[in-house]
Each structure stands twice: as C-alpha cells, then as structure tokens.
Design a protein around this motif. Structure first.
Motif, PDB file in Angstrom:
ATOM      1  N   VAL A 104       0.835  -1.205   0.000  1.00 30.36           N
ATOM      2  CA  VAL A 104       0.000   0.000   0.000  1.00 30.36           C
ATOM      3  C   VAL A 104       0.866   1.251   0.000  1.00 30.36           C
ATOM      4  CG1 VAL A 104      -1.726   1.301   1.324  1.00 30.36           C
ATOM      5  CG2 VAL A 104      -1.922  -1.184   1.123  1.00 30.36           C
ATOM      6  N   ASP A 105       1.955   1.227   0.749  1.00 31.08           N
ATOM      7  CA  ASP A 105       2.871   2.371   0.769  1.00 31.08           C
ATOM      8  C   ASP A 105       3.471   2.631  -0.610  1.00 31.08           C
ATOM      9  OD1 ASP A 105       2.428   2.780   3.448  1.00 31.08           O
ATOM     10  OD2 ASP A 105       4.186   1.636   4.102  1.00 31.08           O
ATOM     11  N   ALA A 106       3.574   1.577  -1.414  1.00 28.69           N
ATOM     12  CA  ALA A 106       4.116   1.720  -2.764  1.00 28.69           C
ATOM     13  C   ALA A 106       3.046   2.107  -3.781  1.00 28.69           C
ATOM     14  CB  ALA A 106       4.787   0.416  -3.198  1.00 28.69           C
ATOM     15  N   GLY A 107       1.792   2.285  -3.324  1.00 28.05           N
ATOM     16  CA  GLY A 107       0.724   2.721  -4.220  1.00 28.05           C
ATOM     17  C   GLY A 107      -0.250   1.646  -4.627  1.00 28.05           C
ATOM     18  N   GLY A 108      -0.114   0.442  -4.082  1.00 25.09           N
ATOM     19  CA  GLY A 108      -1.022  -0.646  -4.429  1.00 25.09           C
ATOM     20  C   GLY A 108      -2.373  -0.508  -3.749  1.00 25.09           C
ATOM     21  N   ASN A 109      -3.379  -1.186  -4.307  1.00 24.61           N
ATOM     22  CA  ASN A 109      -4.748  -1.130  -3.797  1.00 24.61           C
ATOM     23  C   ASN A 109      -5.179  -2.511  -3.311  1.00 24.61           C
ATOM     24  OD1 ASN A 109      -4.980   1.630  -4.944  1.00 24.61           O
ATOM     25  ND2 ASN A 109      -5.013   0.522  -6.885  1.00 24.61           N
ATOM     26  N   VAL A 110      -5.925  -2.545  -2.203  1.00 27.54           N
ATOM     27  CA  VAL A 110      -6.315  -3.811  -1.586  1.00 27.54           C
ATOM     28  C   VAL A 110      -7.794  -3.760  -1.222  1.00 27.54           C
ATOM     29  CG1 VAL A 110      -5.879  -5.443   0.292  1.00 27.54           C
ATOM     30  CG2 VAL A 110      -3.991  -4.091  -0.634  1.00 27.54           C
ATOM     31  N   LEU A 111      -8.509  -4.869  -1.481  1.00 27.55           N
ATOM     32  CA  LEU A 111      -9.900  -5.018  -1.062  1.00 27.55           C
ATOM     33  C   LEU A 111      -9.990  -6.262  -0.193  1.00 27.55           C
ATOM     34  CD1 LEU A 111     -12.895  -4.179  -1.202  1.00 27.55           C
ATOM     35  CD2 LEU A 111     -13.106  -5.597  -3.252  1.00 27.55           C
ATOM     36  N   VAL A 112     -10.494  -6.100   1.030  1.00 26.99           N
ATOM     37  CA  VAL A 112     -10.548  -7.183   2.010  1.00 26.99           C
ATOM     38  C   VAL A 112     -12.000  -7.452   2.386  1.00 26.99           C
ATOM     39  CG1 VAL A 112      -9.810  -7.951   4.286  1.00 26.99           C
ATOM     40  CG2 VAL A 112      -8.293  -6.524   2.910  1.00 26.99           C
ATOM     41  N   ALA A 113     -12.375  -8.728   2.398  1.00 28.91           N
ATOM     42  CA  ALA A 113     -13.705  -9.140   2.848  1.00 28.91           C
ATOM     43  C   ALA A 113     -13.564 -10.002   4.090  1.00 28.91           C
ATOM     44  CB  ALA A 113     -14.437  -9.906   1.753  1.00 28.91           C
ATOM     45  N   GLY A 114     -14.405  -9.777   5.087  1.00 28.62           N
ATOM     46  CA  GLY A 114     -14.326 -10.507   6.342  1.00 28.62           C
ATOM     47  C   GLY A 114     -15.468 -11.490   6.513  1.00 28.62           C
ATOM     48  N   SER A 115     -15.488 -12.135   7.646  1.00 27.15           N
ATOM     49  CA  SER A 115     -16.552 -13.070   8.013  1.00 27.15           C
ATOM     50  C   SER A 115     -16.594 -13.139   9.532  1.00 27.15           C
ATOM     51  CB  SER A 115     -16.302 -14.450   7.394  1.00 27.15           C
ATOM     52  OG  SER A 115     -15.163 -15.047   7.971  1.00 27.15           O
ATOM     53  N   ASN A 116     -17.304 -14.137  10.076  1.00 26.59           N
ATOM     54  CA  ASN A 116     -17.413 -14.235  11.533  1.00 26.59           C
ATOM     55  C   ASN A 116     -16.103 -14.646  12.192  1.00 26.59           C
ATOM     56  OD1 ASN A 116     -20.291 -15.335  10.331  1.00 26.59           O
ATOM     57  ND2 ASN A 116     -20.513 -13.884  12.014  1.00 26.59           N
ATOM     58  N   THR A 117     -15.164 -15.130  11.380  1.00 29.98           N
ATOM     59  CA  THR A 117     -13.842 -15.485  11.889  1.00 29.98           C
ATOM     60  C   THR A 117     -12.802 -14.738  11.074  1.00 29.98           C
ATOM     61  OG1 THR A 117     -14.610 -17.698  12.503  1.00 29.98           O
ATOM     62  CG2 THR A 117     -12.232 -17.360  12.345  1.00 29.98           C
ATOM     63  N   ILE A 118     -11.930 -13.995  11.763  1.00 24.31           N
ATOM     64  CA  ILE A 118     -10.903 -13.199  11.104  1.00 24.31           C
ATOM     65  C   ILE A 118      -9.537 -13.690  11.564  1.00 24.31           C
ATOM     66  CG2 ILE A 118      -9.973 -10.894  10.707  1.00 24.31           C
ATOM     67  CD1 ILE A 118     -12.719 -11.188   9.573  1.00 24.31           C
ATOM     68  N   GLY A 119      -8.685 -14.023  10.602  1.00 20.81           N
ATOM     69  CA  GLY A 119      -7.346 -14.491  10.928  1.00 20.81           C
ATOM     70  C   GLY A 119      -6.438 -13.371  11.392  1.00 20.81           C
ATOM     71  N   ASP A 120      -5.322 -13.761  12.009  1.00 23.86           N
ATOM     72  CA  ASP A 120      -4.391 -12.775  12.555  1.00 23.86           C
ATOM     73  C   ASP A 120      -3.783 -11.897  11.463  1.00 23.86           C
ATOM     74  OD1 ASP A 120      -4.849 -13.801  15.072  1.00 23.86           O
ATOM     75  OD2 ASP A 120      -3.102 -15.131  15.046  1.00 23.86           O
ATOM     76  N   ALA A 121      -3.515 -12.477  10.304  1.00 23.54           N
ATOM     77  CA  ALA A 121      -2.897 -11.705   9.221  1.00 23.54           C
ATOM     78  C   ALA A 121      -3.791 -10.543   8.795  1.00 23.54           C
ATOM     79  CB  ALA A 121      -2.597 -12.617   8.030  1.00 23.54           C
ATOM     80  N   ILE A 122      -5.101 -10.830   8.675  1.00 22.19           N
ATOM     81  CA  ILE A 122      -6.050  -9.780   8.267  1.00 22.19           C
ATOM     82  C   ILE A 122      -6.200  -8.750   9.384  1.00 22.19           C
ATOM     83  CG2 ILE A 122      -8.407  -9.305   7.525  1.00 22.19           C
ATOM     84  CD1 ILE A 122      -6.772 -10.798   5.474  1.00 22.19           C
ATOM     85  N   ARG A 123      -6.258  -9.199  10.611  1.00 23.45           N
ATOM     86  CA  ARG A 123      -6.413  -8.264  11.737  1.00 23.45           C
ATOM     87  C   ARG A 123      -5.223  -7.306  11.833  1.00 23.45           C
ATOM     88  NH1 ARG A 123     -10.510  -9.092  15.237  1.00 23.45           N
ATOM     89  NH2 ARG A 123     -11.625 -11.086  15.131  1.00 23.45           N
ATOM     90  N   GLU A 124      -4.023  -7.835  11.661  1.00 24.49           N
ATOM     91  CA  GLU A 124      -2.839  -6.978  11.739  1.00 24.49           C
ATOM     92  C   GLU A 124      -2.828  -5.945  10.620  1.00 24.49           C
ATOM     93  OE1 GLU A 124       0.581  -9.455  11.775  1.00 24.49           O
ATOM     94  OE2 GLU A 124       0.049 -10.472  13.653  1.00 24.49           O
ATOM     95  N   PHE A 125      -3.175  -6.383   9.423  1.00 21.65           N
ATOM     96  CA  PHE A 125      -3.196  -5.441   8.301  1.00 21.65           C
ATOM     97  C   PHE A 125      -4.282  -4.388   8.501  1.00 21.65           C
ATOM     98  CE2 PHE A 125      -4.970  -4.412   4.026  1.00 21.65           C
ATOM     99  CZ  PHE A 125      -3.901  -3.641   3.576  1.00 21.65           C
ATOM    100  N   ALA A 126      -5.463  -4.806   8.967  1.00 19.50           N
ATOM    101  CA  ALA A 126      -6.543  -3.853   9.222  1.00 19.50           C
ATOM    102  C   ALA A 126      -6.147  -2.861  10.307  1.00 19.50           C
ATOM    103  CB  ALA A 126      -7.810  -4.601   9.618  1.00 19.50           C
ATOM    104  N   GLY A 127      -5.442  -3.346  11.336  1.00 18.73           N
ATOM    105  CA  GLY A 127      -4.995  -2.452  12.396  1.00 18.73           C
ATOM    106  C   GLY A 127      -4.041  -1.387  11.884  1.00 18.73           C
ATOM    107  N   GLU A 128      -3.183  -1.748  10.921  1.00 21.51           N
ATOM    108  CA  GLU A 128      -2.290  -0.762  10.317  1.00 21.51           C
ATOM    109  C   GLU A 128      -3.059   0.319   9.570  1.00 21.51           C
ATOM    110  OE1 GLU A 128       0.952  -0.419  10.526  1.00 21.51           O
ATOM    111  OE2 GLU A 128       1.263  -2.181  11.799  1.00 21.51           O
ATOM    112  N   CYS A 129      -4.249  -0.022   9.109  1.00 31.33           N
ATOM    113  CA  CYS A 129      -5.082   0.926   8.349  1.00 31.33           C
ATOM    114  C   CYS A 129      -6.092   1.656   9.217  1.00 31.33           C
ATOM    115  CB  CYS A 129      -5.802   0.192   7.219  1.00 31.33           C
ATOM    116  SG  CYS A 129      -4.706  -0.568   5.997  1.00 31.33           S
ATOM    117  N   GLY A 130      -6.099   1.380  10.530  1.00 31.48           N
ATOM    118  CA  GLY A 130      -7.022   2.064  11.424  1.00 31.48           C
ATOM    119  C   GLY A 130      -8.367   1.394  11.567  1.00 31.48           C
ATOM    120  N   ILE A 131      -8.480   0.130  11.139  1.00 31.41           N
ATOM    121  CA  ILE A 131      -9.738  -0.614  11.222  1.00 31.41           C
ATOM    122  C   ILE A 131      -9.582  -1.742  12.235  1.00 31.41           C
ATOM    123  CG2 ILE A 131     -11.338  -2.118   9.981  1.00 31.41           C
ATOM    124  CD1 ILE A 131     -11.650   0.744   9.190  1.00 31.41           C
TER     125      ILE A 131
END
Length: 444
Positions: A104-131
C-alpha cells in the motif's frame, strides 16, 4: 554485436509483456485474488465476471500457497489485490501483513472481505489501516431490520441505502436506486481521529455486534448503532486505496440475485449488493475518482506572454487542464470548486477557478508585495485523489521609471511645497521693492 541484438530483443519482449497488462491509457489492471478455498471462485463467479468484463487480468491463488508473492526482484507483480480469505491465520510464501502494508505504501490497492472469523494476518493489516474487527464468532445483529430468510438469530440484516455515504464517485448509483443491501458478517470500528478513513455503509441505530450464540449479553457490544461499520475505505496520503467489507457473502451470487423481504413486510425484487460491490471495487482499484493536472500556464493578461518575473500590480492569468480517469479513459473534469492560491508563506490571493470543459482558469492582480510566490492548487475532495500542484514565480517591485509621477495621496505635500515657493517669492519681492518713507524734519 549478436549479444547486443539479443539483449535488445529480450528488452522488447519484456516491454511487450508488460504493456499487455496495461490498457491504452496507462492504468494497470493486474489483479491478484487470494481465496480461502477454490469454491469461493464459483460461489462468487458473478462478481469475478464483472471484473473480467472490465478488463482486469485476474490471477487466482490460495491464501496459503507456498509460492505466494507479490514482489519479485524489487518490482511488484500486481497493482491490485483482493483478499477473500478472512479465516487465514497466516499467508503462504513471502506474503504477510507487513508486506501488504509496504504494498500500500508503494501505491497498491487492496480489497478485504471478512466473516465471523478473522485471521491474525487480516487483523494486523486492518490495524495498520485504522480498522478494528470485532472478536471472532461475532456478527452484526439487528432485531428490527432483518430478512425473513434469517435463521432466527437476526444476523441476515437488511442495510438501508440511507446509511450509505452520500458520495456518488464511490458508491455509484446505489444510493439513488434505493435498493437495500443484504449483509451477514462481522462488524468493524474505525479510528475516529484518522481523516483518511471513510465510513461507506453503517448499520442502523438498532444494530450491534455480538456473539449470536450467547443468549444474554454479558459485556457491552463491540459496536452499537450507526457506529457499527459494515463497509469502510481508506485513501492513503499517496492515494493508494484500501477497502474493508465485513461480509464475504456480500459479494456472493446468492446475495447478488436474492430478493429481499424485511420483517416489517417490505419487499424488493433484488438487492443492491451487486451495484454497490461493483462501484466500490471500481473506486478502490482506481477506475474512478483519479485526477491529474497538466498544461500548467501563467501569463500576462495584456499580451499573453510569460515573463521571467512578474511585477507588482500586474494583471495575470493562470490556467491548467484537469482530467478525470473514468473506466479506462481520461475525461475532462467538470468540478467547479477548484481554488487557486497565490502564496508567499501565507496566501495573498485565493480565488475559485472557472471551468471551461476541463480547462480551469483564474485571473487576478498581483498584490503590492514583492518576493517569491507560488501558484498553489490543493484539491482534496471526498472520493477523489488528492491533487497538489505548485508553480514558483518571482515578483519584483516597480522600476524607478514605472512609478507614478504624481501620487494622489501626496497632493497636500505638493500644495504645501508650491505655497511655500509662492510665499518666498512674495516675501522676496516685498523685501526688494518696498521702501519706507522717511519723514521730513520740520523746519525750525
């Protein structure tokens, strides 16, 4: 010589392969899709077909693929990433939350979809984005706005288009169409102090996020009311975009085609999921809302020439061409709220530019202050990329031959000077030519 020709041919083939993933206007559409399982490719085929029809070059991979990587030899292999693998605890290969953040810092775009269970990798990335996602096994619950096909837990909620962000550039016609959205997934909360985050779709005032398996609430819900985020996006300072959707089912074929019947009897032949999903994806992957500035010009209004420097009180014209990227083509930008500032530390002039078919123009008089100035355009609007343009010029004082010969405010001094001259002349005349009569003595 043969070696040189071989190298040239190799470079040509590499350039051809590179350009094959880029459309005529230079917008790259290389897309990586990460899946929990390949069954998602079938259950969400309508959504992926929409992306294919829009010209995206899609690569499907499992999220735990041991050969997974998005960067090779310092170059990114993709410009866009979709993560439909919410339960993944750890990505395979050379991909992790830190790599995604660097992407993302290099200009890339990301779309993330969640569910009732969220893995650690997604949580860490979301936390970096303020979510922040709610705890696992949680779901958005709404006892007043749910679909009749719900299993009794009221987790198949019906989100109203009234709770949608009023930004057509991001959500398309979804708000105008008036179609509600089906949502079954986890709630999110965002950092309220982060100005780069936008709440796209929120729950109703009666919604909250909790574990539906629990009969009673022992703790305060993770999110309550309209602070329950269903969809949120981030536009970074480098204009990279990240989208978070709390429901993987939101993009599914079933939710795209499903009719809606709410618990209060309202019926809709179709949900608004497809329209919103496609519009949101177009925005996240920079197919809309991208601006550029070109053909910056400034010149004297009198003769339309651009001097080496301007002089105070010159009448000048500043013009620039604004373009907007819309579905693969650069179109003239029609905005009428672009402002120009003439700045020397602080703005001395601020004016709204006139738009004539994408050609923005402003006319003004240089202030009576000399120094180093800048023409500054700082355009930052919801849904558009941040556009900043600065052009430096110097402003000189008047030359000694350019000052006015007689200044209106100095007339009192002129009058006093001439009156003194007249007075001195009269006094001299009197002194020189006036002679007192000497009285004659009386004869004795």
């Amino acid at each position: 010589m043969v070696r040189l020709v071989t190298i040239c041919i190799a470079l040509f083939l590499f350039a051809s392969a590179w350009s094959s993933t880029i459309n005529a206007d230079g917008a790259s559409k290389r897309l990586l899709v990460l899946l929990d399982n390949l069954g998602i490719r079938e259950s969400h085929s309508f959504y992926f077909k929409q992306l294919t029809d829009r010209g995206f070059d899609i690569t499907y991979k499992s999220s735990d693929d041991s050969n997974l990587q998005i960067v090779k030899y310092g170059e990114y292999l993709y410009e866009n990433v979709i993560i439909f693998a919410p339960t993944t605890k750890e990505f395979g290969g050379h991909l992790d939350s830190e790599t995604l953040t660097q992407f993302v810092d290099a200009g890339g775009n990301v779309l993330v979809a969640g569910s009732n269970t969220i893995g650690d990798a997604i949580r860490e990335f979301a936390g970096e984005c303020g979510i922040e996602f709610a705890d696992d096994k949680s779901a958005v619950i709404d006892h007043l706005n749910y679909d009749t096909n719900d299993n009794g837990q009221h987790t198949l909620i019906v989100a109203s288009p009234d709770n949608l962000l009023p930004a057509e550039i991001i959500v398309g016609q979804s708000k105008k169409n008036g179609l509600p959205f089906l949502f079954r997934g986890i709630g999110m909360s965002s950092d309220q102090d982060n100005p780069l985050l936008l709440d796209i779709l929120t729950g109703s005032s009666s919604s909250y996020t909790a574990n539906p398996e629990e009969a009673t609430l022992n703790e305060y819900p993770a999110t309550v009311g309209k602070r329950t985020l269903l969809i949120s996006v981030l536009q970074a300072r480098n204009n990279a975009r990240v989208g978070f959707v709390g429901s993987l089912d939101f993009f599914s074929n079933d939710f795209f085609q499903s009719s809606i019947q709410t618990n209060n009897g309202k019926k809709h032949a179709k949900s608004g999921n497809q329209d919103l999903a496609v519009a949101l994806t177009d925005w996240v992957f920079k197919q809309r809302g991208v601006l550029r500035a070109r053909n910056v010009r400034h010149y004297l209004k009198s003769d339309k020439s651009t001097p080496r420097f301007y002089t105070v009180k010159n009448d000048i014209v500043f013009s620039v061409q604004f373009d907007e990227f819309v579905h693969g083509k650069w179109m003239p930008f029609n905005g009428t709220d672009v402002q120009l500032e003439f700045v020397r530390i602080d703005p001395f002039v601020r004016t709204t530019m006139k738009n004539k078919g994408g050609q923005l123009e402003a006319q003004f008089r240089v202030p009576d202050t000399y120094g180093i100035f800048k023409f500054v355009i700082d355009y930052n609007r919801v849904g558009y990329t941040h556009l900043y343009s600065a052009t430096q010029v110097s402003v000189h004082p008047l030359r000694h031959t350019e000052y006015e010969r007689f200044i209106g405010s100095a007339y009192p001094y002129y009058i006093s000077s001439f009156s003194m001259m007249v007075g001195a002349f009269l006094l001299s005349f009197i002194v020189l030519y006036h002679r007192d009569e000497i009285p004659k003595k009386k004869a004795e």
